[in-house]
Motif scaffolding. Structure first.
Motif, mmCIF file in Angstrom:
data_model
loop_
_atom_site.group_PDB
_atom_site.id
_atom_site.type_symbol
_atom_site.label_atom_id
_atom_site.label_comp_id
_atom_site.label_asym_id
_atom_site.label_seq_id
_atom_site.Cartn_x
_atom_site.Cartn_y
_atom_site.Cartn_z
ATOM 1 N N PHE A 79 -12.089 2.932 -21.959
ATOM 2 C CA PHE A 79 -10.860 3.238 -22.105
ATOM 3 C C PHE A 79 -10.569 3.571 -23.871
ATOM 4 N N SER A 80 -10.095 4.977 -24.046
ATOM 5 C CA SER A 80 -9.820 5.480 -25.370
ATOM 6 C C SER A 80 -8.582 4.712 -26.148
ATOM 7 N N PHE A 81 -7.766 3.882 -25.635
ATOM 8 C CA PHE A 81 -6.686 3.261 -26.296
ATOM 9 C C PHE A 81 -7.083 1.747 -26.779
ATOM 10 N N GLU A 82 -6.324 1.154 -27.423
ATOM 11 C CA GLU A 82 -6.588 0.017 -28.067
ATOM 12 C C GLU A 82 -5.705 -0.962 -27.188
ATOM 13 N N THR A 83 -4.483 -0.544 -27.144
ATOM 14 C CA THR A 83 -3.296 -1.216 -26.054
ATOM 15 C C THR A 83 -2.818 -0.094 -25.200
ATOM 16 N N THR A 84 -2.201 -0.407 -24.299
ATOM 17 C CA THR A 84 -1.476 0.290 -23.403
ATOM 18 C C THR A 84 -0.100 0.973 -23.982
ATOM 19 N N ALA A 85 0.137 0.680 -25.078
ATOM 20 C CA ALA A 85 1.407 1.268 -25.950
ATOM 21 C C ALA A 85 0.795 2.354 -26.402
ATOM 22 N N GLU A 86 -0.509 2.665 -26.675
ATOM 23 C CA GLU A 86 -0.991 3.949 -27.214
ATOM 24 C C GLU A 86 -1.244 5.098 -26.093
ATOM 25 N N LEU A 87 -0.938 4.630 -24.767
ATOM 26 C CA LEU A 87 -1.208 5.440 -23.781
ATOM 27 C C LEU A 87 -0.148 6.511 -23.786
ATOM 28 N N GLU A 88 -0.438 7.674 -23.187
ATOM 29 C CA GLU A 88 0.499 8.726 -23.041
ATOM 30 C C GLU A 88 1.152 8.383 -21.705
ATOM 31 N N SER A 89 2.926 8.472 -21.851
ATOM 32 C CA SER A 89 3.535 8.322 -20.798
ATOM 33 C C SER A 89 3.359 9.313 -19.513
ATOM 34 N N VAL A 90 3.325 9.053 -18.535
ATOM 35 C CA VAL A 90 3.117 9.522 -17.261
ATOM 36 C C VAL A 90 4.056 9.193 -16.448
ATOM 37 N N PRO A 91 4.399 10.311 -15.547
ATOM 38 C CA PRO A 91 5.325 9.875 -14.586
ATOM 39 C C PRO A 91 4.681 8.924 -13.416
ATOM 40 N N ASN A 92 5.624 8.092 -12.962
ATOM 41 C CA ASN A 92 4.855 6.894 -11.665
ATOM 42 C C ASN A 92 4.321 7.782 -10.620
ATOM 43 N N GLU A 93 3.351 7.443 -10.182
ATOM 44 C CA GLU A 93 2.703 7.992 -8.995
ATOM 45 C C GLU A 93 2.070 7.129 -8.043
ATOM 46 N N GLN B 99 -3.796 8.698 -0.858
ATOM 47 C CA GLN B 99 -3.721 10.241 -0.408
ATOM 48 C C GLN B 99 -3.487 10.450 0.981
ATOM 49 N N ARG B 100 -4.228 9.711 1.892
ATOM 50 C CA ARG B 100 -3.644 9.988 3.368
ATOM 51 C C ARG B 100 -2.184 9.881 3.636
ATOM 52 N N ALA B 101 -1.756 8.676 2.972
ATOM 53 C CA ALA B 101 -0.474 8.322 3.359
ATOM 54 C C ALA B 101 0.568 9.399 2.636
ATOM 55 N N GLU B 102 0.118 9.769 1.420
ATOM 56 C CA GLU B 102 1.006 10.864 0.817
ATOM 57 C C GLU B 102 1.108 12.119 1.544
ATOM 58 N N GLN B 103 -0.065 12.425 1.899
ATOM 59 C CA GLN B 103 -0.141 13.999 2.536
ATOM 60 C C GLN B 103 0.576 13.632 4.167
ATOM 61 N N ALA B 104 0.459 12.486 4.739
ATOM 62 C CA ALA B 104 1.339 12.259 5.922
ATOM 63 C C ALA B 104 2.868 12.088 5.667
ATOM 64 N N MET B 105 3.190 11.810 4.696
ATOM 65 C CA MET B 105 4.637 11.564 4.079
ATOM 66 C C MET B 105 5.160 13.079 3.905
ATOM 67 N N ASP B 106 4.434 13.729 3.139
ATOM 68 C CA ASP B 106 5.005 14.932 2.869
ATOM 69 C C ASP B 106 5.114 15.767 4.028
ATOM 70 N N PHE B 107 4.292 15.769 5.076
ATOM 71 C CA PHE B 107 4.167 16.592 6.086
ATOM 72 C C PHE B 107 5.381 16.072 6.951
ATOM 73 N N GLY B 108 5.605 14.669 7.429
ATOM 74 C CA GLY B 108 6.597 13.959 8.118
ATOM 75 C C GLY B 108 8.064 14.675 7.574
ATOM 76 N N LEU B 109 8.029 14.538 6.268
ATOM 77 C CA LEU B 109 9.514 14.822 5.755
ATOM 78 C C LEU B 109 9.731 16.110 5.729
ATOM 79 N N SER B 110 8.746 17.018 5.645
ATOM 80 C CA SER B 110 9.080 18.430 5.489
ATOM 81 C C SER B 110 9.183 19.102 6.876
#
Length: 806
Positions: A29-43, A48-59
């Protein structure tokens, strides 16, 4: 086998310390603490299998493509489902508003009107304003002097006709020498005598012929009076009709201008136009309601017909579902899916000792609020509610939502016969449940797969690759910031990842049960804050894990205490023939732990085969019974090629009084049988786990870490000798994620972990003698080996049986 050879065998199967656990290096890990981590959206991580099925079913928009989200609790299935649905819903069109209005022709069948989102409330307000304006206009029209003048003219005309009839009748009476008097009691005809009323005495003095003439004239007058009364009634009826027609024409003329703007505003909505037409017609027919004064209402009449407000209630609009100010399609998560919460209800009010209702008492359910959008339900709660699942299926099959009372036949609620018009249904239903409930519905309900064609399956583990490790680090950062926890040092992040692999029971995997991870994050941050640390470090992770274990290990401590004081008889030193330590896993709601169990076997001449004492006492499950049968298959296949085995054996788990199931002790039971048959002692300091097949191959089992750590704890209590350890299946090496204490003991040579592939390898470790599993070219096991001793024992048994027959 001499000591040197025995040590060689032990070393050959010893699991290297480096394979007892995999450790995440903080250096990656390149960071010292998680405070230094770049913020990314929750994912979502590792699904992956559930995400693909969810996207298909809802669409997909075709009917029947509803979703069943399946997986264990704690994997984020609920959070991800809500996130996915809400994200998609924002891009979808806002559905129509729905209003229930009075059906003036059949009030028990209220009508439903659909209007674009936000227009339902406007329509309701317009109808309220219309009602007030109608009352004002009707009152003004009927209080108008011109209206009163026309009404008087109509009445006077009728009165003139009546008076003319009476004059004619009175003239007819005068010609007959009679006089008519109209009183409150009726019409009296009085005969005249010299233009004055005839006295009774005078009538009596008349001759019989004259009396007969008077009676005849009185009869003629009576017929004339009856005809006159009949004609007057016709005139009065005609007057009533004329007045009613005049009043209706007056009311219609007064309110016509109020309806025209509404007809123009809603010309694109035929149902609204039909309703306005019926509304107009009903107002004209009930114009008198608007002329009543509240303070002048008669109490009896009000009790029978209702107050003016109640009578005007017929013109209200029940804004059933409104989407005013909504952006996107609705998303409803119904946590208590009772029938009424899902499909709405009809409420009642008390009136004169009975229950009444109308269209304004029809209330929506979750499926109405979610119509045009998404409805999320929990399977366990849904299936517990009477009628809920059956009527949900019906709604999805018919494409309509009907508000009804399914409890009518039971009489649990008052009934009124109200049956609102069904609403067209266009919805995506997402049910969240366990594998068990999914399989239950799949097998028991033939309609299930027609309606829920998309299965969204959440896994409990994901690969432990660099990408997922970094995602875990970002998850830790996001969760810590959202819950106001301290930042986590990269050493702590690495420790959390290691613990995740422990929870997944596999070195190359990470758990997706983030509920367990978040619990560790919160508790480790608590201990760090208590020490006034700036961030969470490794020590705080260990502290949190230790405290979790301490809170949940009450049962395991009691069990170990009973072993230490001899209540439960477990030996961890010395040797015994026909006795071995097996390993099992016990669990409570919040913890699992391994415990050793003494397994003993007795073998003797006979034909009954292997007797499972647990099975005979109904304490053995089907899988455990299967394991015992496999032992018979192995012994017969190895030692009964030419002659049947004249064997009787009893095998049991000592001091166990609850049901036993599973086959993870089948190899242990085979070891103890071989020990008894060969009369070779087993080291009691070595415990065994693993199942076995008919070829003697060792098969993997679950709970390997808990079993090893549980036996180590017992050995530590009774004293480590340096010769103690656990034999596990070779395949379970990838599942090892042992705690620090066990690994330290292995490093120091005070405890050992051995991995084997075949029963012959395990018996050598347990006894210190060669197995001799290979028969060789002469089809004999090598002399002095365990298999040779077992075969020799079987030969002696066979000879004994043979001699007994002679």
């Amino acid at each position: 086998m001499n000591e040197e050879a025995y040590q060689t065998v032990l070393s050959a199967h010893q699991v290297p310390v480096s394979q007892l656990r995999t450790e995440c290096s903080p250096a990656q890990f390149s960071f010292e603490t998680t405070a230094e981590l770049e913020s990314v959206p929750n994912e979502m991580i590792g699904q992956q299998r559930a995400e693909q099925a969810m996207d298909f079913g809802l669409s997909v928009e075709q009917t029947g493509y509803n979703l069943f989200v399946v997986g264990p609790a704690g994997t984020g299935r609920m959070t991800y489902t809500q996130h996915s649905v809400n994200k998609l819903a924002k891009t979808r069109q806002v559905p129509d508003d729905w209003c229930y209005v009075n059906n003036f022709e059949n009030p028990d069948r209220p009508l439903v009107i659909a209007l674009p989102a936000g227009n339902g409330l406007k329509f309701q307000h317009k109808m309220e304003n219309l009602l007030m304006e109608i009352e004002r206009e009707i009152r003004a029209a009927f209080s108008n002097e011109e209206t009163e003048k026309k009404k008087r003219s109509i009445v006077e005309q009728s009165q003139n006709q009546v008076e003319a009839l009476w004059k004619e009748t009175e003239s007819f009476a005068s010609d007959l020498n009679f006089k008519l008097e109209r009183t409150s009691a009726g019409i009296q005809s009085i005969p005249l005598f010299f233009d004055r009323p005839m006295e009774k005495q005078e009538y009596e003095q008349l001759s019989a012929a004259n009396k007969e003439k008077v009676k005849e004239r009185e009869k003629q007058l009576g017929e004339k009076i009856n005809d006159t009364v009949y004609q007057i009634h016709k005139i009065e009826e005609e007057l009533r009709k004329n007045l009613e027609q005049f009043n209706k024409q007056t009311a219609a003329f007064a309110i016509e201008g109020l309806f025209q703007p509404l007809r123009e505003a809603y010309q694109a909505y035929p149902k609204v136009l039909d309703y306005l037409e019926a509304y107009h017609h009903d107002v004209v027919g009930h114009f008198s309601i608007f002329l009543k004064d509240r303070e002048e209402e008669n109490a009896v009449v009000r009790a029978l017909t209702g107050s003016k407000e109640q009578q005007l209630h017929r013109y209200a609009v029940n804004l059933f579902v409104s989407h005013k100010n909504r952006t996107g399609a609705p998303v409803i998560y119904e946590t208590n899916p009772t029938y009424q919460n899902l499909f709405g209800k009809v409420e009642y009010r008390g009136a004169l000792g009975s229950w009444t209702t109308d269209f304004t008492f029809v209330k929506p359910g979750a499926i109405h609020l979610a119509n045009g959008g998404y409805l999320i339900l929990q399977a366990a709660e849904l299936l517990q509610q009477p009628f809920a699942w059956t009527l949900l299926k019906r709604a999805l099959q018919t494409g309509k939502i009907q508000v009804e009372n399914p409890f009518e036949e039971r009489g649990a609620f008052p009934t009124s016969g109200l049956k609102p018009e069904p609403i067209p249904l266009q919805i995506k239903v997402i049910i969240i449940g366990s594998y068990y409930l999914y399989d239950l519905l799949s097998g028991a309900d033939e309609d299930f797969h027609k309606l829920f064609k998309v299965k969204v399956e959440f896994d409990t583990a994901m690969k432990r690759d660099h990408g997922n490790r970094m995602k875990m680090a970002h998850f830790i950062k996001n969760y810590a910031e959202r819950k106001h926890l301290l930042p986590f040092h990269r050493r702590a992040v690495a420790k959390v990842i290691d613990h995740s692999s422990r929870l997944a029971d596999e070195q190359g995997k990470l758990t997706t049960r983030f509920q367990d991870i978040t619990k560790l994050l919160v508790e480790s941050s608590y201990w760090a804050k208590k020490e006034e640390a700036a961030f969470v470090d490794t020590a705080h992770i260990k502290k949190a894990l230790a405290e979790q274990s301490h809170r949940a290990n009450h049962i395991s401590e009691q069990y170990r205490e009973m072993i230490t004081n001899g209540t439960i008889m477990i030996e961890t030193d010395g040797t015994r023939i026909g006795q071995i330590n097996g390993l099992a896993v016990m669990g409570t709601r919040d913890a699992t732990f391994g415990i050793p169990t003494k397994i003993t076997a007795q073998t003797f001449v006979g034909k009954s085969g292997i007797m499972n004492i647990e099975r005979e006492t109904s304490l053995s499950g089907q899988i455990h019974n299967k394991g015992l049968m496999i032992l018979t298959g192995f012994l017969s296949g190895v030692f009964a090629k030419n002659d049947p085995i004249p064997l009787s054996a009893s095998i049991t788990f000592e001091q166990t009084y609850s049901r036993i199931d599973g086959d993870s002790a089948s190899s242990t039971e085979l070891y103890v049988l071989l020990s008894s048959l060969a009369e070779v002692p087993i080291h009691q300091g070595i415990a065994v786990t693993g199942s076995v097949n008919q070829w003697g191959e060792i098969q993997p089992i679950g709970g390997v870490n808990e079993k090893i750590e549980g036996f180590y704890a017992i050995c530590k209590e009774q004293g480590l000798t340096g010769r103690q350890g656990v034999i596990i299946p070779q395949q379970n090496m990838s599942n090892l994620m042992l705690n620090d204490e066990v690994i330290a003991a292995v490093k120091a040579g005070r405890f050992h972990i051995w991995a084997v592939r075949h029963i012959s390898e395990g018996i050598e470790i347990l006894t210190g003698e060669s197995a001799g599993a290979d028969r060789g070219e002469e089809n004999h096991f090598p002399d002095g080996t365990i298999f040779a001793k077992v075969e020799e024992r079987f030969k002696k048994m066979y000879e004994s049986v043979k001699q007994a027959k002679q």
